[in-house]
Structures are given as C-alpha cells and as structure tokens.
Scaffold this active site. Structure first.
Site, PDB file in Angstrom:
ATOM      1  N   ASP A 251       0.830  -1.219   0.000  1.00 21.31           N
ATOM      2  CA  ASP A 251       0.000   0.000   0.000  1.00 21.31           C
ATOM      3  C   ASP A 251       0.853   1.253   0.000  1.00 21.31           C
ATOM      4  O   ASP A 251       0.335   2.365  -0.070  1.00 21.31           O
ATOM      5  CB  ASP A 251      -0.925   0.002   1.234  1.00 21.31           C
ATOM      6  CG  ASP A 251      -1.929   1.138   1.182  1.00 21.31           C
ATOM      7  OD1 ASP A 251      -2.378   1.617   2.247  1.00 21.31           O
ATOM      8  OD2 ASP A 251      -2.253   1.573   0.057  1.00 21.31           O
ATOM      9  N   SER A 272      -7.162   5.418   0.276  1.00 25.76           N
ATOM     10  CA  SER A 272      -7.511   4.110  -0.280  1.00 25.76           C
ATOM     11  C   SER A 272      -8.931   3.744   0.137  1.00 25.76           C
ATOM     12  O   SER A 272      -9.287   3.884   1.308  1.00 25.76           O
ATOM     13  CB  SER A 272      -6.556   3.039   0.261  1.00 25.76           C
ATOM     14  OG  SER A 272      -5.241   3.514   0.275  1.00 25.76           O
ATOM     15  N   GLN A 322      -6.193  -1.915  -6.007  1.00 25.35           N
ATOM     16  CA  GLN A 322      -6.733  -0.948  -5.047  1.00 25.35           C
ATOM     17  C   GLN A 322      -7.448   0.164  -5.804  1.00 25.35           C
ATOM     18  O   GLN A 322      -6.978   0.595  -6.876  1.00 25.35           O
ATOM     19  CB  GLN A 322      -5.597  -0.337  -4.223  1.00 25.35           C
ATOM     20  CG  GLN A 322      -6.033   0.770  -3.272  1.00 25.35           C
ATOM     21  CD  GLN A 322      -4.901   1.324  -2.449  1.00 25.35           C
ATOM     22  OE1 GLN A 322      -4.604   2.527  -2.515  1.00 25.35           O
ATOM     23  NE2 GLN A 322      -4.256   0.499  -1.682  1.00 25.35           N
TER      24      GLN A 322
HETATM   25  C1  LIG Z   1     -13.124   7.814   1.841  1.00 24.80           C
HETATM   26  C2  LIG Z   1     -13.918   8.552   2.926  1.00 24.80           C
HETATM   27  C3  LIG Z   1     -13.201   9.886   3.281  1.00 24.80           C
HETATM   28  C4  LIG Z   1     -15.276   8.879   2.415  1.00 24.80           C
HETATM   29  O1  LIG Z   1     -16.002   9.501   3.482  1.00 24.80           O
HETATM   30  P1  LIG Z   1     -17.405  10.143   3.179  1.00 24.80           P
HETATM   31  O2  LIG Z   1     -17.910  10.768   4.439  1.00 24.80           O
HETATM   32  O3  LIG Z   1     -18.302   9.140   2.537  1.00 24.80           O
HETATM   33  O4  LIG Z   1     -17.123  11.194   2.033  1.00 24.80           O
HETATM   34  P2  LIG Z   1     -16.495  12.680   2.107  1.00 24.80           P
HETATM   35  O5  LIG Z   1     -16.053  12.979   0.744  1.00 24.80           O
HETATM   36  O6  LIG Z   1     -17.511  13.596   2.719  1.00 24.80           O
HETATM   37  O7  LIG Z   1     -15.196  12.658   3.019  1.00 24.80           O
HETATM   38  C5  LIG Z   1     -15.251  13.063   4.361  1.00 24.80           C
HETATM   39  C6  LIG Z   1     -13.849  13.255   4.849  1.00 24.80           C
HETATM   40  O8  LIG Z   1     -12.861  13.133   3.851  1.00 24.80           O
HETATM   41  C7  LIG Z   1     -11.910  14.195   3.961  1.00 24.80           C
HETATM   42  N1  LIG Z   1     -11.971  15.013   2.752  1.00 24.80           N
HETATM   43  C8  LIG Z   1     -12.887  14.895   1.782  1.00 24.80           C
HETATM   44  N2  LIG Z   1     -12.606  15.741   0.787  1.00 24.80           N
HETATM   45  C9  LIG Z   1     -11.497  16.424   1.144  1.00 24.80           C
HETATM   46  C10 LIG Z   1     -10.699  17.426   0.538  1.00 24.80           C
HETATM   47  N3  LIG Z   1     -10.995  17.897  -0.704  1.00 24.80           N
HETATM   48  N4  LIG Z   1      -9.617  17.890   1.187  1.00 24.80           N
HETATM   49  C11 LIG Z   1      -9.304  17.387   2.397  1.00 24.80           C
HETATM   50  N5  LIG Z   1     -10.032  16.442   3.039  1.00 24.80           N
HETATM   51  C12 LIG Z   1     -11.095  15.964   2.413  1.00 24.80           C
HETATM   52  C13 LIG Z   1     -12.236  14.971   5.193  1.00 24.80           C
HETATM   53  O9  LIG Z   1     -11.469  14.412   6.251  1.00 24.80           O
HETATM   54  C14 LIG Z   1     -13.694  14.653   5.414  1.00 24.80           C
HETATM   55  O10 LIG Z   1     -13.965  14.509   6.801  1.00 24.80           O
HETATM   56  P3  LIG Z   1     -14.514  15.766   7.629  1.00 24.80           P
HETATM   57  O11 LIG Z   1     -13.303  16.629   7.804  1.00 24.80           O
HETATM   58  O12 LIG Z   1     -15.576  16.403   6.748  1.00 24.80           O
HETATM   59  O13 LIG Z   1     -15.043  15.170   8.893  1.00 24.80           O
HETATM   60  C15 LIG Z   1     -14.067   7.632   4.176  1.00 24.80           C
HETATM   61  O14 LIG Z   1     -14.770   6.474   3.783  1.00 24.80           O
HETATM   62  C16 LIG Z   1     -12.713   7.262   4.733  1.00 24.80           C
HETATM   63  O15 LIG Z   1     -12.026   8.091   5.331  1.00 24.80           O
HETATM   64  N6  LIG Z   1     -12.310   5.968   4.552  1.00 24.80           N
HETATM   65  C17 LIG Z   1     -10.986   5.511   5.022  1.00 24.80           C
HETATM   66  C18 LIG Z   1      -9.920   5.840   3.973  1.00 24.80           C
HETATM   67  C19 LIG Z   1      -8.564   5.478   4.560  1.00 24.80           C
HETATM   68  O16 LIG Z   1      -8.218   5.907   5.652  1.00 24.80           O
HETATM   69  N7  LIG Z   1      -7.743   4.653   3.815  1.00 24.80           N
HETATM   70  C20 LIG Z   1      -6.454   4.171   4.316  1.00 24.80           C
HETATM   71  C21 LIG Z   1      -5.479   5.284   4.537  1.00 24.80           C
HETATM   72  S1  LIG Z   1      -5.067   6.055   3.027  1.00 24.80           S
HETATM   73  C22 LIG Z   1      -3.582   5.245   2.704  1.00 24.80           C
HETATM   74  O17 LIG Z   1      -2.967   4.679   3.536  1.00 24.80           O
HETATM   75  C23 LIG Z   1      -3.000   5.252   1.359  1.00 24.80           C
HETATM   76  C24 LIG Z   1      -2.442   6.589   1.020  1.00 24.80           C
HETATM   77  C25 LIG Z   1      -3.440   7.262   0.080  1.00 24.80           C
HETATM   78  O18 LIG Z   1      -2.224   7.389   2.136  1.00 24.80           O
HETATM   79  C26 LIG Z   1      -1.143   6.328   0.398  1.00 24.80           C
HETATM   80  C27 LIG Z   1      -0.773   7.396  -0.551  1.00 24.80           C
HETATM   81  O19 LIG Z   1      -0.797   8.560  -0.096  1.00 24.80           O
HETATM   82  O20 LIG Z   1      -0.468   7.061  -1.688  1.00 24.80           O
END
Ligand SMILES: CC(C)(COP(=O)([O-])OP(=O)([O-])OC[C@H]1O[C@@H](n2cnc3c(N)ncnc32)[C@H](O)[C@@H]1OP(=O)([O-])[O-])[C@@H](O)C(=O)NCCC(=O)NCCSC(=O)C[C@@](C)(O)CC(=O)[O-]
Length: 337
Positions: A251, A272, A322
């Site tokens: 990842d 992700s 992914q």
């Molecule tokens: C996918 C969501 C967010 C959908 O969540 P949701 O509520 O269905 O949809 P959303 O679009 O309203 O998103 C809400 C949250 O997303 C963030 N957000 C939204 N839009 C923006 C934006 N434009 N700028 C900054 N932040 C944004 C923001 O944190 C917001 O939370 P709030 O602050 O409103 O309480 C939720 O299901 C979720 O958080 N799932 C878990 C995702 C996760 O944690 N995945 C694993 C970690 S990511 C990772 O490890 C890989 C990566 C990506 O980091 C590696 C890499 O960088 O390549």
C-alpha cells in the site's frame, strides 16, 4: 506476538509447490545468521507493527509505528495487522492466498486498533476469516482473508517480469533525496518537503527504477517500478509474516500511481477505499522484490491501481489491486527538484 498462539513458526501463505526463493549474491551477503540477529537488526515490522497483543479469543490489539503526513493510519499497516489476526486461528498447513478489504473510516493514530476475528468457515481445502479493525467502537476496516492448503496442479502460468536495473545499481529514496538536497538552487519549499520525507521512519527500503519519473517530474509512462524490502531482518521460514509484511509494503506509494499520467495535477485529498491481494508463491519480504505498479483507469474522483510483486528470480510473488478516492487540484508551479 500472535504467532506464539500458532505454536511457533507458521507458513500461512501460499506455497504453490514452489521451493524457498533462491538467494541472490546480494541476499547471501545481507543474510545475517540467526545467532547474530539481535533485536535492533530485526525488522521493526516484526518486533512492533505486526506484533499484535492477544486480548481474548479472536480479539487482538495493534499499535502504530509510522503515520503518513495525512495523520490517518497508513492503510498497509491496518491490512497487515488484520492478516496477522486472521491467520492466528488458521492451522499451519494452510497458506494465505488472498485478502479483500474496505477502508470504511480513517484510522486515528492517537488510539490503538482492535482486531475482532470471525471464523467464517473451515472447509476441506479453504478456510476463510473475516476481520473488523475497530477504533472508538466503530469499524475502520473490514477484511476477508482466505487460506488454502497445498494443492499442486499442472496448470501454471504467469506474466514475464519487467527487465530493469538490479537494486545494487540503484539509489535508495534517502540517497536520492540527499542528492536533490545538494542542489544549491533547490526551492526552499522543496527543501523543506524533502527534509520532512527524510524524517519519516518508514520501515521499508525503496529504490526507484526511474527516479525523476518516480517523483513525477514527467509523465513518461503509466507505470511505476521500484525495488522494495522490509528494513531489517526477518529470516527464512515464516511465510505468514512475509505475507503480512507484503500487505504492509503493497500500500506504500501505491495509489499515487494513478496520478502519473497527470503531471499537471496533484492530490488535494487521497485515500484508499479498498485493497485486494493474491499471494502466488513463497518469497522473502526482507529481500529486494520489484514492485510494478500501473493505473488502468481514473475518473469520478477515483483511481484504480494494480501492482505485481516480483522475486528477483522472475517468479511472481503477489498481485495487488486498489481503488482510492482522488480529489486533485492543478499544480501551480512545477516542482524545482
Ligand atoms: C473515503 C472517505 C473519506 C469517504 O467519506 P465520506 O464521508 O463518505 O465522504 P467525504 O467525501 O464527505 O469525506 C469526508 C472526509 O474526507 C476528507 N476530505 C474529503 N474531501 C477532502 C478534501 N478535498 N480535502 C481534504 N479532506 C477531504 C475529510 O477528512 C472529510 O472529513 P470531515 O473533515 O468532513 O469530517 C471515508 O470512507 C474514509 O475516510 N475511509 C478511510 C480511507 C482510509 O483511511 N484509507 C487508508 C489510509 S489512506 C492510505 O494509507 C493510502 C495513502 C493514500 O495514504 C497512500 C498514498 O498517499 O499514496
């Protein structure tokens, strides 16, 4: 460590009739005889990240080692820990062959993660475990992992490993960053960003095959290629841990592959959404493996990425897929790296 529950070293990943990967000269020299292996040489992935505490039957607790700048838990850590928890109740003669996860909430680095395992099915050839990673009483990840007993078959094929320079002929990310930092005309903002990257204690080593490309200075092709291995020593024999480390590694910098064809945009928010892996053969996650990543599609604020982890001898070790949410904004000034 959960592994103690398994009665010592276990092989909970797929062995498709393959022998242990042959050692390359570099691996021979880097192999540390077990007797000399001290705790500080052991990979922190084994001593800490994937070392779950057992709280009760099928209930484990995991802690954090490295957290991305987004300050949401690194997805690879949650997947790797979930696989450790899933494998803990699976007998030694079964090997992880696939896992499928959804990331449903951001992980909170300020509290540990609980892993609740459901023994979904123990069949004759296949065993399935369902795992919920829980924080603040709610799931952050839901994961299904499947384990298979050895059932060799004459039906075998695989893609061909890309031809790339060997890791001995490439620089690590840290060495590349130091090279960029030595440029006198480096923009202040870039220098700050690179120093932050250097400060990361990411427990994996990476050698990009196309450094300028790796840092997205040009849209050369849709693929990202880099050599990767766990920092420190893990050793032979425990395929369960190697699969869990591979889940962690798979990842890292994976979703970013979907941005490669769009050098004029950068991620404003990326996360992700799901993660799937298939384990094909034995491998050593503490030895160099080639990670070949590509992105067949992006659209609707989402991107799909696919990866193949190759052993140095050309055998395909694992495949990954992914999809992630990708909210982007135009790059105003081109990077001056
Ligand atoms: C996918 C969501 C967010 C959908 O969540 P949701 O509520 O269905 O949809 P959303 O679009 O309203 O998103 C809400 C949250 O997303 C963030 N957000 C939204 N839009 C923006 C934006 N434009 N700028 C900054 N932040 C944004 C923001 O944190 C917001 O939370 P709030 O602050 O409103 O309480 C939720 O299901 C979720 O958080 N799932 C878990 C995702 C996760 O944690 N995945 C694993 C970690 S990511 C990772 O490890 C890989 C990566 C990506 O980091 C590696 C890499 O960088 O390549």
């Amino acid at each position: 460590m959960v592994e103690r529950e398994m009665g010592g070293s276990t092989d909970n990943c797929n062995h498709s009739g393959d022998t242990e990967p042959p050692k390359s000269p570099e691996d021979e020299s880097s192999e540390r005889p077990e007797a000399q292996c001290t705790q500080d040489l052991k990979s922190v992935l084994i001593t800490s990240v994937l070392n779950l505490e057992k709280l009760d039957v099928d209930l484990y607790r995991g802690t954090h080692h490295w957290v991305p700048r987004s300050q949401r838990l690194f997805g690879g850590q949650i997947v790797g820990q979930a696989l450790v928890a899933a494998a803990a109740s699976v007998s030694d003669n079964l090997y992880a062959h696939s896992l499928h996860c959804y990331f449903v909430r951001a992980g909170d680095p300020k509290v540990p993660v609980l892993y609740q395992v459901d023994r979904t099915r123990d069949g004759r050839s296949f065993t399935v475990r369902s795992v919920r990673a829980i924080q603040h009483g709610q799931p952050i990840l839901i994961c299904q992992a499947s384990f298979h007993m050895l059932q060799p078959s004459p039906l075998q094929h695989q893609f061909t490993m890309p031809v790339v320079p060997q890791p001995e002929d490439l620089l690590t990310v840290e060495e590349l960053i130091h090279r960029y930092l030595s440029k006198p005309d480096l923009a202040k903002k870039s220098r700050q960003g690179l120093n932050k990257l250097l400060a990361n204690e990411v427990p994996i080593e990476i050698k990009p095959v196309h450094p300028p490309h790796f840092y997205r200075l040009s849209a050369v092709e849709l693929r990202k290629l880099f050599w990767v291995r766990a920092r420190g020593y893990i050793g032979e024999g425990n395929m369960k841990l190697h699969c869990c480390v591979a889940a962690y590694v798979s990842d890292y910098a994976f979703l970013g592959t979907a941005l490669l064809p769009h050098p004029n945009y950068r991620a404003q928010f990326s996360a992700s959404l799901d993660h799937a892996m298939w384990f094909h053969n034995t491998f050593r996650s503490d030895e160099w493996m080639l990670y070949e990543c590509e992105s067949p599609w992006a659209g609707g604020s989402r991107g799909l990425v696919q990866g193949r982890l190759w052993r140095r001898d050309g055998v395909l070790a694992a495949s990954c897929s992914q999809e992630g949410v990708l909210r982007v904004k135009p790059v105003t000034e081109p990077s001056k790296l």
